[in-house]
Write a protein that holds these residues in place. Structure first.
Motif, PDB file in Angstrom:
ATOM      1  N   THR A   1     -17.781  13.524  34.200  1.00  0.00           N
ATOM      2  CA  THR A   1     -17.036  13.711  32.943  1.00  0.00           C
ATOM      3  C   THR A   1     -15.679  13.016  32.959  1.00  0.00           C
ATOM      4  O   THR A   1     -15.004  12.951  31.940  1.00  0.00           O
ATOM      5  CB  THR A   1     -16.769  15.209  32.656  1.00  0.00           C
ATOM      6  OG1 THR A   1     -15.897  15.728  33.677  1.00  0.00           O
ATOM      7  CG2 THR A   1     -18.052  16.008  32.618  1.00  0.00           C
TER       8      THR A   1
ATOM      9  N   ARG B   1     -12.506  19.508  37.347  1.00  0.00           N
ATOM     10  CA  ARG B   1     -13.234  18.683  36.364  1.00  0.00           C
ATOM     11  C   ARG B   1     -14.584  18.281  36.944  1.00  0.00           C
ATOM     12  O   ARG B   1     -14.646  17.737  38.049  1.00  0.00           O
ATOM     13  CB  ARG B   1     -12.438  17.413  36.037  1.00  0.00           C
ATOM     14  CG  ARG B   1     -11.079  17.675  35.411  1.00  0.00           C
ATOM     15  CD  ARG B   1     -10.165  16.456  35.545  1.00  0.00           C
ATOM     16  NE  ARG B   1      -9.908  16.122  36.945  1.00  0.00           N
ATOM     17  CZ  ARG B   1      -9.123  15.122  37.352  1.00  0.00           C
ATOM     18  NH1 ARG B   1      -8.539  14.330  36.472  1.00  0.00           N
ATOM     19  NH2 ARG B   1      -8.939  14.902  38.642  1.00  0.00           N
TER      20      ARG B   1
ATOM     21  N   THR C   1     -23.303  11.679  30.725  1.00  0.00           N
ATOM     22  CA  THR C   1     -22.162  11.078  30.021  1.00  0.00           C
ATOM     23  C   THR C   1     -21.826  11.860  28.756  1.00  0.00           C
ATOM     24  O   THR C   1     -22.688  12.522  28.173  1.00  0.00           O
ATOM     25  CB  THR C   1     -22.462   9.603  29.659  1.00  0.00           C
ATOM     26  OG1 THR C   1     -21.319   9.035  29.007  1.00  0.00           O
ATOM     27  CG2 THR C   1     -23.668   9.483  28.718  1.00  0.00           C
ATOM     28  N   ASN C   2     -20.556  11.755  28.361  1.00  0.00           N
ATOM     29  CA  ASN C   2     -20.140  12.325  27.082  1.00  0.00           C
ATOM     30  C   ASN C   2     -20.198  11.289  25.962  1.00  0.00           C
ATOM     31  O   ASN C   2     -19.918  11.609  24.809  1.00  0.00           O
ATOM     32  CB  ASN C   2     -18.711  12.882  27.193  1.00  0.00           C
ATOM     33  CG  ASN C   2     -18.701  14.245  27.873  1.00  0.00           C
ATOM     34  OD1 ASN C   2     -19.605  15.059  27.656  1.00  0.00           O
ATOM     35  ND2 ASN C   2     -17.707  14.484  28.707  1.00  0.00           N
ATOM     36  N   ASP C   3     -20.567  10.052  26.319  1.00  0.00           N
ATOM     37  CA  ASP C   3     -20.553   8.938  25.359  1.00  0.00           C
ATOM     38  C   ASP C   3     -21.953   8.776  24.745  1.00  0.00           C
ATOM     39  O   ASP C   3     -22.884   8.297  25.399  1.00  0.00           O
ATOM     40  CB  ASP C   3     -20.122   7.673  26.126  1.00  0.00           C
ATOM     41  CG  ASP C   3     -19.990   6.455  25.225  1.00  0.00           C
ATOM     42  OD1 ASP C   3     -20.698   6.376  24.201  1.00  0.00           O
ATOM     43  OD2 ASP C   3     -19.179   5.570  25.565  1.00  0.00           O
TER      44      ASP C   3
ATOM     45  N   THR D   1     -21.741  17.776  30.510  1.00  0.00           N
ATOM     46  CA  THR D   1     -21.667  16.586  29.654  1.00  0.00           C
ATOM     47  C   THR D   1     -22.521  16.795  28.396  1.00  0.00           C
ATOM     48  O   THR D   1     -23.396  17.668  28.366  1.00  0.00           O
ATOM     49  CB  THR D   1     -22.186  15.322  30.379  1.00  0.00           C
ATOM     50  OG1 THR D   1     -23.509  15.564  30.866  1.00  0.00           O
ATOM     51  CG2 THR D   1     -21.280  14.946  31.542  1.00  0.00           C
ATOM     52  N   ALA D   2     -22.277  15.985  27.405  1.00  0.00           N
ATOM     53  CA  ALA D   2     -23.023  16.105  26.155  1.00  0.00           C
ATOM     54  C   ALA D   2     -24.425  15.527  26.285  1.00  0.00           C
ATOM     55  O   ALA D   2     -25.348  15.945  25.581  1.00  0.00           O
ATOM     56  CB  ALA D   2     -22.259  15.396  25.036  1.00  0.00           C
ATOM     57  N   HIS D   3     -24.585  14.541  27.184  1.00  0.00           N
ATOM     58  CA  HIS D   3     -25.870  13.840  27.294  1.00  0.00           C
ATOM     59  C   HIS D   3     -26.260  13.627  28.751  1.00  0.00           C
ATOM     60  O   HIS D   3     -25.390  13.438  29.612  1.00  0.00           O
ATOM     61  CB  HIS D   3     -25.797  12.452  26.632  1.00  0.00           C
ATOM     62  CG  HIS D   3     -25.215  12.495  25.258  1.00  0.00           C
ATOM     63  ND1 HIS D   3     -25.966  12.796  24.140  1.00  0.00           N
ATOM     64  CD2 HIS D   3     -23.941  12.312  24.823  1.00  0.00           C
ATOM     65  CE1 HIS D   3     -25.187  12.800  23.076  1.00  0.00           C
ATOM     66  NE2 HIS D   3     -23.946  12.498  23.464  1.00  0.00           N
TER      67      HIS D   3
ATOM     68  N   ALA E   1     -27.739  18.036  31.498  1.00  0.00           N
ATOM     69  CA  ALA E   1     -26.453  17.770  30.839  1.00  0.00           C
ATOM     70  C   ALA E   1     -25.615  19.046  30.791  1.00  0.00           C
ATOM     71  O   ALA E   1     -24.416  19.022  31.092  1.00  0.00           O
ATOM     72  CB  ALA E   1     -26.680  17.223  29.426  1.00  0.00           C
TER      73      ALA E   1
END
Ligand SMILES: *Cc1c(COP(=O)(O)O)cnc(C)c1O
Length: 368
Positions: A175, A171, A201-203, A53-55, A48
């Protein structure tokens, strides 16, 4: 021919990472823990971070990564997902595995990724998502695709199986849309010694849902809340990927250096070398184009250079897709007859690269 050099298409045996890979394997063998343990957890946070990304969630394959994203978005039977005809067939098959219908929009004739105008024309009331592919290591044309998705309220799922560390106008892939699907199939820029994949993913809610879906839909042990899949990255592959991930930036630089050498050195009118659309390209493959591919491939073979075709058949022309009544894509039809991939991997030596360029330069245009 005096030069008897043989340049293989791909070299999968570990190189500068061999000691680290063997140590990683030994560590897991000795640990007694093989599925969903500390190696997968550590790899998920390290991957990540590399993706920006966060995850990240480790899954069984890149194909499953796509399928599980589609399922996690509650896209299924009756729904359509727009995807390109030029890709590994798994991009479209993954949509079908989720029960949805892949709808093909043609590619841009130079960039070879989804043509935004064709995407717009393919949208119907049943369209739920776009699945652009960052093909050959080059990002799809994301700015117009994201605008179309926003206008029509569609999710964007990024097939990043060939695009680890790739960026689009700065980018990172994975993301821009709701999530990116990565593959660790051994030939990919970051490969395991077997199958593997990940969703970046960031979600947070999407990541949680995919963790559930990859593990039989379990919320707690033996409670299957939904009919999930059994698709987990294993500890052994995760440990191997952890050993390799720190080397990926240097390996990517080497791919870019080789691509620059090919671009500077291959100047015969017999071959078309597509331009670089974005310097975030990570050169998973290096396809050139020629109207006389069979002759060109035989010429490279005679000079000891292995080449492959990515891809010989547009996905909508595969027998497996016949029943879905796929759209015809004339640009992809032509491109599939013209593309030829040259060797492209970090351990290719300067002498190998020179041999490929020399062979290419000796290719005469038809009619001479
Ligand atoms: C490799 C690949 C896949 C499938 O990944 P697997 O790990 O082999 O399942 C999907 N899409 C593209 C573009 C690929 O190159």
């Amino acid at each position: 021919m005096s030069d008897t050099r043989h340049v293989v298409f791909n070299a999968l045996r570990p190189t500068d990472d061999a000691e680290a890979v063997k140590a990683a394997i030994g560590r897991v063998v000795d640990s007694g823990w093989y599925i969903l343990g500390p190696e997968v957890e550590a790899f998920e946070s390290e991957f990540a971070a590399a993706c920006g990304t966060a995850h990240a969630v480790g899954v069984g394959t890149g194909t499953d990564a796509i399928t599980l994203i589609v399922r996690a978005l509650d896209i299924g039977p009756g729904d359509e997902v727009i995807t390109p005809p030029l890709s590994a067939a798994y991009s479209a098959l993954a949509v079908m595995m989720a029960g949805a219908r892949p709808v093909f929009a043609d590619i841009d004739p130079e960039r070879l990724t989804l043509d935004p105008a064709a995407v717009e024309a393919a949208i119907t009331p049943r369209t739920r998502a776009l699945l652009p592919v960052h093909l050959y290591g080059q990002a799809a044309d994301m700015t117009p695709l994201l605008a179309i998705a926003k206008r029509h309220n569609l999710a964007v799922i990024e097939d990043a199986a060939q695009a680890h560390l790739c960026t689009s106008e700065g980018r990172p892939v994975g993301t821009m849309g709701v999530a990116g699907a990565f593959s660790f199939y051994p030939t990919k820029n970051l490969g395991a010694l077997g199958d593997g994949g990940a969703v970046a993913t960031n979600d947070a809610a999407l990541a949680t849902r995919i963790k559930r879906l990859r593990n039989g839909g379990q919320t707690t042990r033996y409670r299957h809340e939904e009919a999930g899949a059994n698709s987990r990255l294993d500890e052994l592959q995760a440990a191997i990927l952890r050993a390799r991930l720190p080397r990926l930036p240097a390996w990517t630089d080497r791919r870019r250096t080789i691509a620059a050498a090919y671009r500077a050195g291959i100047r015969t009118p017999a071959l078309h070398v597509p331009r670089e659309f974005d310097n975030g390209h990570v050169y998973h493959l290096f396809p050139i184009r020629t109207a006389n591919r069979a002759e060109a491939q035989a010429h490279f073979t005679a000079h000891g250079i292995e080449t492959l075709i990515h891809y010989p058949v547009p996905i909508p022309r595969q027998p497996a897709l016949a029943a879905t009544n796929p759209a015809q894509c004339p640009v992809a039809d032509r491109v599939c007859d013209e593309v030829l991939s040259l060797p492209m991997y970090p351990s290719l030596t300067d002498a190998d690269v020179a041999a490929v360029i020399a062979a290419a330069s000796a290719l005469q245009p038809v009619g001479r």
